[in-house]
Design an enzyme around this catalytic site. Structure first.
Site, mmCIF file in Angstrom:
data_model
loop_
_atom_site.group_PDB
_atom_site.id
_atom_site.type_symbol
_atom_site.label_atom_id
_atom_site.label_comp_id
_atom_site.label_asym_id
_atom_site.label_seq_id
_atom_site.Cartn_x
_atom_site.Cartn_y
_atom_site.Cartn_z
ATOM 1 N N CYS A 94 -3.913 2.233 -12.740
ATOM 2 C CA CYS A 94 -4.927 2.628 -11.967
ATOM 3 C C CYS A 94 -6.037 1.617 -11.851
ATOM 4 O O CYS A 94 -5.416 1.107 -10.488
ATOM 5 C CB CYS A 94 -5.664 4.448 -12.409
ATOM 6 S SG CYS A 94 -5.992 5.598 -11.100
ATOM 7 N N ARG A 128 -6.732 13.096 -2.580
ATOM 8 C CA ARG A 128 -7.081 12.088 -4.016
ATOM 9 C C ARG A 128 -5.157 13.108 -4.187
ATOM 10 O O ARG A 128 -5.110 14.340 -4.378
ATOM 11 C CB ARG A 128 -7.210 12.888 -4.656
ATOM 12 C CG ARG A 128 -8.262 12.235 -4.770
ATOM 13 C CD ARG A 128 -9.847 11.859 -5.711
ATOM 14 N NE ARG A 128 -9.901 11.188 -7.226
ATOM 15 C CZ ARG A 128 -9.903 9.985 -6.898
ATOM 16 N NH1 ARG A 128 -10.191 9.283 -5.859
ATOM 17 N NH2 ARG A 128 -9.709 8.856 -7.815
ATOM 18 N N HIS A 192 -1.856 8.082 -16.641
ATOM 19 C CA HIS A 192 -3.021 7.607 -18.022
ATOM 20 C C HIS A 192 -2.650 8.874 -18.277
ATOM 21 O O HIS A 192 -1.843 9.242 -18.409
ATOM 22 C CB HIS A 192 -4.456 8.241 -16.962
ATOM 23 C CG HIS A 192 -5.078 8.071 -15.413
ATOM 24 N ND1 HIS A 192 -5.947 7.052 -16.413
ATOM 25 C CD2 HIS A 192 -5.241 7.741 -13.984
ATOM 26 C CE1 HIS A 192 -6.470 6.065 -14.720
ATOM 27 N NE2 HIS A 192 -6.205 7.282 -14.305
HETATM 28 N N1 GLN Z 1 -10.629 4.020 -7.582
HETATM 29 C C1 GLN Z 1 -9.127 4.435 -8.010
HETATM 30 C C2 GLN Z 1 -8.723 4.988 -6.521
HETATM 31 O O1 GLN Z 1 -9.378 6.379 -7.224
HETATM 32 C C3 GLN Z 1 -8.978 4.152 -9.447
HETATM 33 C C4 GLN Z 1 -9.394 5.215 -9.920
HETATM 34 C C5 GLN Z 1 -8.928 5.192 -11.194
HETATM 35 O O2 GLN Z 1 -8.392 4.637 -11.663
HETATM 36 N N2 GLN Z 1 -8.586 6.791 -11.430
HETATM 37 O O3 GLN Z 1 -7.844 5.519 -6.372
#
Ligand code: GLN
Length: 241
Positions: A94, A128, A192
């Site tokens: 990520c 998101r 993740h």
């Molecule tokens: N900041 C990044 C995003 O939201 C990565 C987030 C994360 O590592 N989960 O795209």
């Protein structure tokens, strides 16, 4: 035999149980009689030498964390690039995956420069991309599925070979059905979860690549993964469309 595992910035990049990936690699090595030493590479450490690392793990982080890490890591860019070119094993998740690229434009439109090791970019999009994800891996490991959990605002657009093709979920962005990148022994991914305990075949892929580079080893001793694969199968069953 011994593998050195570098945990990059554990105090800043460790979202959604990413630390579990390190423990998974360590245990799977030890169950086979291979010594695995974990070294924390941190903003506060005085000296660093990356050359003795066999596996490098970079977890995910907040936009703030990404900023901190990126400005600290810049001085190691050339060294890290050489490690990747020389078949060093890297798993970047990520935020870690994003910052190996050229830039990440965050939700306020602010540009967080990346290391520029790869020529992809990540732009924040509307909403998101969150949820369980299933991909069909493109690195030839069995089973074909890799399962995980994603939560990112950034959308990555890249021409590199993907780690997998999206079967359920979003992946690099919600458009091209690609997930992650693979370049030599470096894998970048949005999964993740933590990723490796859910996907023992991917954990072993990374361990074997590291052992092959260091000792010329071509096969790993089988482990009893009945429980791990039944959990994996259950996830595939629940979330496949
Ligand atoms: N900041 C990044 C995003 O939201 C990565 C987030 C994360 O590592 N989960 O795209």
């Amino acid at each position: 035999m011994e593998l050195n595992i570098y945990h990059m910035y554990p105090e800043v990049l460790n979202l959604y149980g990413d630390m579990g990936n390190i423990l998974c690699i360590k245990r799977r090595c030890e169950w086979r009689g291979i010594k695995a030493s974990i070294k924390n590479f941190s903003v506060n450490s005085k000296t660093h030498d990356l050359k003795d690392g066999d596996i490098f793990f970079i977890g995910g982080g907040s936009d703030r964390g990404q900023n901190i890490v990126c400005s600290h890591f810049t001085k190691y860019t050339e060294e890290f690039k050489e490690i990747i070119e020389d078949q060093g094993v890297v798993l970047a998740i990520c935020g870690g995956y994003q910052f190996l690229g050229e830039k990440y434009v965050d939700s306020d439109g602010k540009e967080v420069p990346g290391l520029g090791i790869f020529n992809y970019s990540t732009l924040n999009g509307e909403g998101r991309l969150i949820g369980n994800i299933i991909i069909e891996n493109q690195i030839g490991i069995t089973p074909k599925t890799i399962v995980g959990f994603e939560n990112h605002g950034g959308r990555t657009y890249s021409d590199y070979k993907p780690l997998g093709l999206v079967k359920a979920g979003y992946g690099n962005n919600e458009h091209d059905m690609k997930e992650g990148i693979v370049y030599k022994n470096c894998i970048g991914t949005y999964l993740h979860g933590p990723l490796l305990p859910k996907n023992p075949h991917l954990a072993d892929y990374l361990i074997l690549k590291a052992l092959e580079k260091k000792y010329g080893i071509k096969n790993l001793k089988e482990l009893d993964d009945t429980l791990e694969y039944s959990a994996h199968e259950k996830v595939v069953e629940m979330y496949s469309k």
